[in-house]
Design an enzyme around this catalytic site. Structure first.
Site, short mmCIF file in Angstrom:
data_model
loop_
_atom_site.label_atom_id
_atom_site.label_comp_id
_atom_site.label_asym_id
_atom_site.label_seq_id
_atom_site.Cartn_x
_atom_site.Cartn_y
_atom_site.Cartn_z
N ALA A 65 0.85 -1.19 0.00
CA ALA A 65 0.00 0.00 0.00
C ALA A 65 0.88 1.24 0.00
O ALA A 65 2.02 1.20 0.46
CB ALA A 65 -0.89 -0.01 1.23
N GLY A 104 0.84 -5.13 1.16
CA GLY A 104 -0.24 -5.23 0.17
C GLY A 104 0.23 -5.89 -1.13
O GLY A 104 -0.57 -6.49 -1.84
N GLU A 107 -0.17 -9.42 -0.46
CA GLU A 107 -1.60 -9.72 -0.39
C GLU A 107 -2.21 -9.82 -1.79
O GLU A 107 -3.08 -10.66 -2.05
CB GLU A 107 -2.31 -8.66 0.46
CG GLU A 107 -1.89 -8.74 1.93
CD GLU A 107 -2.47 -7.61 2.76
OE1 GLU A 107 -2.09 -6.45 2.53
OE2 GLU A 107 -3.30 -7.89 3.64
N GLU A 127 3.91 -5.15 7.79
CA GLU A 127 2.97 -4.16 8.37
C GLU A 127 3.20 -3.92 9.85
O GLU A 127 3.07 -2.78 10.32
CB GLU A 127 1.51 -4.61 8.14
CG GLU A 127 1.00 -4.36 6.72
CD GLU A 127 1.27 -5.53 5.78
OE1 GLU A 127 2.15 -6.37 6.09
OE2 GLU A 127 0.61 -5.61 4.73
N1 3HC Z 1 4.48 3.60 0.46
C1 3HC Z 1 4.90 4.82 0.09
N2 3HC Z 1 6.18 5.08 -0.27
C2 3HC Z 1 7.04 4.05 -0.24
C3 3HC Z 1 6.66 2.76 0.15
C4 3HC Z 1 5.29 2.54 0.51
N3 3HC Z 1 4.84 1.32 0.84
N4 3HC Z 1 7.74 1.95 0.08
C5 3HC Z 1 8.77 2.71 -0.34
N5 3HC Z 1 8.34 3.99 -0.53
C6 3HC Z 1 9.14 5.12 -1.05
C7 3HC Z 1 10.25 5.51 -0.09
O1 3HC Z 1 9.80 6.45 0.85
C8 3HC Z 1 11.26 6.10 -1.04
O2 3HC Z 1 10.83 7.40 -1.35
P1 3HC Z 1 11.90 8.58 -1.61
O3 3HC Z 1 12.67 8.15 -2.82
O4 3HC Z 1 11.06 9.77 -1.81
O5 3HC Z 1 12.76 8.64 -0.39
C9 3HC Z 1 11.10 5.27 -2.31
O6 3HC Z 1 9.81 4.67 -2.23
C10 3HC Z 1 12.12 4.16 -2.47
O7 3HC Z 1 12.12 3.41 -1.25
P2 3HC Z 1 13.48 2.86 -0.60
O8 3HC Z 1 14.49 3.96 -0.57
O9 3HC Z 1 13.11 2.20 0.66
O10 3HC Z 1 13.91 1.81 -1.72
P3 3HC Z 1 14.73 0.46 -1.54
O11 3HC Z 1 14.94 -0.05 -2.93
O12 3HC Z 1 15.90 0.67 -0.65
O13 3HC Z 1 13.75 -0.55 -0.75
C11 3HC Z 1 11.65 -1.66 -0.32
C12 3HC Z 1 12.60 -1.02 -1.38
C13 3HC Z 1 12.34 -2.89 0.29
C14 3HC Z 1 10.40 -2.05 -1.01
C15 3HC Z 1 11.40 -0.62 0.81
O14 3HC Z 1 11.00 0.60 0.20
C16 3HC Z 1 10.32 -1.00 1.77
O15 3HC Z 1 10.58 -1.78 2.67
N6 3HC Z 1 9.11 -0.42 1.62
C17 3HC Z 1 8.03 -0.58 2.56
C18 3HC Z 1 7.42 -1.95 2.50
C19 3HC Z 1 6.25 -2.02 3.45
O16 3HC Z 1 6.37 -1.78 4.64
N7 3HC Z 1 5.09 -2.37 2.91
C20 3HC Z 1 3.89 -2.45 3.66
C21 3HC Z 1 3.08 -1.24 3.42
S1 3HC Z 1 1.63 -1.23 4.42
C22 3HC Z 1 0.55 -2.18 3.53
O17 3HC Z 1 0.86 -2.69 2.49
C23 3HC Z 1 -0.80 -2.26 4.14
C24 3HC Z 1 -1.63 -3.31 3.52
O18 3HC Z 1 -1.61 -4.46 4.30
C25 3HC Z 1 -3.04 -2.85 3.40
#
Ligand code: 3HC
Ligand code: NAI
Length: 692
Positions: A65, A104, A107, A127
């Protein structure tokens, strides 16, 4: 059918290939959800399309997400509904997972009818690390697909697993050796005309409820502070107890409730603060880092060896040097012992250990530095010694090599001035144990060149650290704020608190270790010697050291330790010693509440943080928080000191600091101008632009 900007679509021989195309990490924002939903709806009725493959452009399959949408008004379709719509499509949908499928993103994959992963795929539900639970059906589909116990662990650990671990769990159907998209396309073709295996309908894999309850009990005991973990437990239990759709409704309600909890806000803030720290203000975009293929570390002590191990762990050849054979030998032996422990624990294979040791060399003298791209100095914390080392490095190191000091407190500009190339010099402040701690303070000197800074940031990431740029001042950001806290510990002890009360208050706040136990671990004599060198007095800590109580290493410090043990035990002798010091200094002792202890330890730190921002030693409040979260054990769910300040309210903090200053006569406790401004404007995050 045209591509949208958020996805690409191609149809070949009856198989539609839909790819997420939302760089950099394919998050599922509103426009992506709309594009996927609309396209799948059309493909469902398209007579020429017999099966669908869901893949992604770029290195990351999908980061889940869009977290920036959390807590804001967003538009349909919501992610749970988008994935639920897969279930009414009667054509096979196969996920082609290359790179990370997280939250997500996973998912989405669980809603497909089959899953093919590439070797580099990583699958996870992180999450809980954001204080929420999988909110798009993950809590229900995952236990049905892989069993309740492994599902619970995947959700509550929050750590992604590689494709080869996902295969035996049944999380993916196959791991493709070569082209993942081609393998998924072939698999999709093989499913045409066969009954579809919908995850929501699986009943044979969830496992016995008793096994789940046992796993749940141990998970809950491990994670008492994160309500998302308890929510995951409840929702996996619901997979046993409730019909699928009722459980999904419950999952949604739970997700929304957690989203509004301050702990989740703190964790999400920390996620973005860490990423923002990677963007260095004033560093021209596209500044190319210098090459970095060979490192030398000067000083084979505690830090030098730990730093050298970081390089070896990252596959970079490194030589650690010292003044004599014995020091080098001891240093290399310590690295070998640390690796041996990892092998014994099973976290490192013997082959990987051998590969790392092969990259790690030891030498007497600094001649090896001539070949290095980066030299990191980790000798004694004395200006004259450090300047002598840098002057010699200046003579032998090739032009363009980066010269870094690991100093904890000293002035990096004075160290740089010992060379004729201050533009190549900066601080790289690692934390102990350097091979474990994630924080790296990158100290930008007055003359540090932009490409040297860019090199340091890239090096930090290569070494798997969280690099944060800070400016030159005594102790930089972390140790400067720690010194303020230590002064308050001293004051509290003198006024009536005991070490065990201070540590209990601060661990209840969420730190894993209190300041007194931490002092015992680090060795009280270290600070004692440093204080004596500059004429600073800390009556209680000094008295402990004068009594030979140096901490764990002598079995006695603020606490008492059993032979070889690390558990702190309250020692009545310490209470007596402290009472005697209070009396000697004519400070009347009184009962001090846990609330006062926490305020007196944290509010002055926040004040110092405000000064650090005023002086531009840190660029943003978020940078200070990233430092405290990754280097000093500030509890993640409290977001860091500056985030905490916004939650408590800067006005309240400023008022309390004013009282503390008046009571103690310590004028340094008066609220800083920026704290006053934050009090007037409602917070630091808004003031200085950190993204909450
Ligand atoms: N939402 C919004 N922005 C996100 C994001 C997300 N889920 N994941 C990454 N970004 C953004 C970062 O803030 C960054 O932005 P910036 O360039 O402006 O600083 C850009 O994307 C690149 O991210 P990284 O620098 O972290 O890139 P990497 O290549 O080093 O890592 C990754 C990639 C492993 C995918 C890492 O970004 C990550 O762990 N992301 C979060 C994953 C996460 O926690 N997902 C769960 C989200 S909650 C969800 O899905 C709820 C659902 O259950 C309903
Ligand atoms: P240490 O005392 O364990 O190691 C220092 C090593 O440097 C010794 O092996 C010594 O022989 C060697 N040395 C001294 N002069 C030398 C020279 N001229 N050439 C080559 N080697 C020389 O010290 P430690 O704890 O590793 O600290 C090193 C530096 O790291 C200090 O500046 C310290 O402030 C800093 N630091 C220490 C942390 C800690 O927790 N110990 C944390 C972060 C930084």
């Amino acid at each position: 059918m045209p591509d949208s900007e958020q996805i690409t679509l191609s149809v070949e021989a009856g198989i539609a290939i839909v790819k997420l195309a939302n760089p950099p990490v394919n998050v599922l924002g509103a426009a992506v959800r709309q594009a996927v939903a609309g396209t799948l709806r059309r493909l469902a009725t398209e007579p020429d399309v017999r099966a669908i493959v869901l893949g992604a452009e770029g290195r990351t399959f999908c980061a889940g997400a869009d977290i920036t949408e959390f807590g804001k008004q967003t538009v349909a379709p919501f992610l749970p509904d988008l994935i639920a719509a897969f279930d009414v499509i009667d054509k096979p949908i196969v996920a082609a997972i290359d790179g990370a499928a997280l939250g997500g993103g996973l998912e989405l994959v669980l809603g497909c009818h089959a899953r093919i992963a590439g070797r580099a795929a990583r699958l996870g539900l992180p999450e809980v690390t954001l204080g929420v639970l999988p909110g798009a059906g993950g809590t229900q589909r995952l236990p049905r697909l892989i069993g309740a116990v492994p599902a619970l662990h995947l959700m509550t650990d929050g750590k992604p697993i590689p494709a080869e671990a996902a295969l035996p769990l049944g999380l993916v159907d196959a791991v493709a050796e070569g082209d993942v998209l081609a393998a998924a396309t072939a698999h999709a073709r093989s499913l045409i005309g066969r009954p579809l295996r919908r995850t929501r309908d699986l009943t044979d894999r969830i496992g016995p409820s008793a096994d789940f309850e046992a796993a749940a009990a141990s998970v809950l005991a491990r994670e008492p502070h994160n309500p998302a973990v308890a929510a995951c437990v409840d929702m996996v239990r619901a997979a046993f107890d409730l019909p699928f759709d009722a459980a999904l409704a419950e999952e949604r309600a739970c997700f929304l409730r957690l989203l509004h909890d301050d702990r989740s806000k703190a964790l999400r803030y920390a996620f973005f603060a860490e990423r923002q720290a990677a963007h260095v203000p004033g560093l021209p975009a596209g500044t190319a880092p210098r090459p970095m293929s060979r490192a030398v570390v000067v000083g084979a002590g505690t830090m030098g060896v730990g730093i050298a191990m970081c390089f070896a762990n990252a596959g970079i050849p490194v030589t650690v040097t010292d003044t004599d054979d014995e020091a080098v030998r001891r240093g290399l032996a310590r690295a070998a012992e640390t690796y041996a422990v990892s092998v014994k624990r099973g976290s490192l294979t013997p082959e990987a250990r051998n590969a790392r040791l092969a990259l790690l060399q030891g030498r007497v003298g600094m001649a090896a530095a001539a070949e290095a791209d980066v030299v990191i100095e980790a000798v004694f914390e004395e200006m004259d010694i450090k300047r002598a080392v840098f002057a010699e490095l200046d003579r032998i190191v090739r032009p363009g090599a980066v010269l870094a000091t690991n100093t904890s407190f000293l002035n990096v500009d004075q160290i740089a001035a010992a060379t004729g190339r201050p533009q190549d010099v900066l601080g790289l402040h690692f934390f102990s144990p350097a091979n474990v701690m994630r924080l790296l303070e990158v100290v930008r000197g007055q003359h540090t060149a932009p490409d040297v800074l860019a090199t340091a940031m890239q090096l930090g990431r290569t070494l798997q650290k969280v690099p944060v740029v800070v400016g030159v001042c005594r102790g930089f950001v972390g140790n400067r704020m720690l010194a303020v806290r230590s002064a308050q510990v001293e004051r509290l002890l003198l006024e009536g608190a005991l070490p065990e009360q201070i540590d209990a208050a601060i661990t209840r706040f969420g730190f894993r270790m209190g300041p007194c136990a931490m002092g015992d671990l680090a060795g009280l004599d270290v600070g004692w010697r440093a204080r004596r060198a500059v004429g600073i007095v800390a009556p209680v800590s000094d008295a402990l050291c004068e009594a030979g109580r140096f901490g764990q290493k002598t079995g006695l410090g603020f606490f008492r330790y059993e032979a070889g043990g690390r558990t702190p035990h309250t020692d009545p002798a310490v209470a007596a010693l402290i009472a005697e010091v209070s009396e000697r200094h004519s400070v009347p002792r009184r009962a001090i509440s846990a609330e006062e202890i926490v305020e007196r330890l944290t509010f002055p730190m926040i004040n110092e943080g405000a000064r650090i921002l005023e002086e531009r030693i840190a660029a943003r409040p978020g940078d200070i928080d990233v430092i405290w979260l990754n280097g000093y054990g500030w509890p993640a769910w409290r977001g860091g000191p500056m985030f905490h300040a916004d939650l408590v309210g800067p006005a309240r903090i400023a008022a309390r600091l004013g009282e503390m200053a008046t009571m103690s006569g310590d004028e340094t406790l008066r609220p800083a101008a920026l704290l006053q401004a934050a009090a007037a404007h409602g917070g630091f995050a808004g003031l200085a632009g950190a993204r909450p």
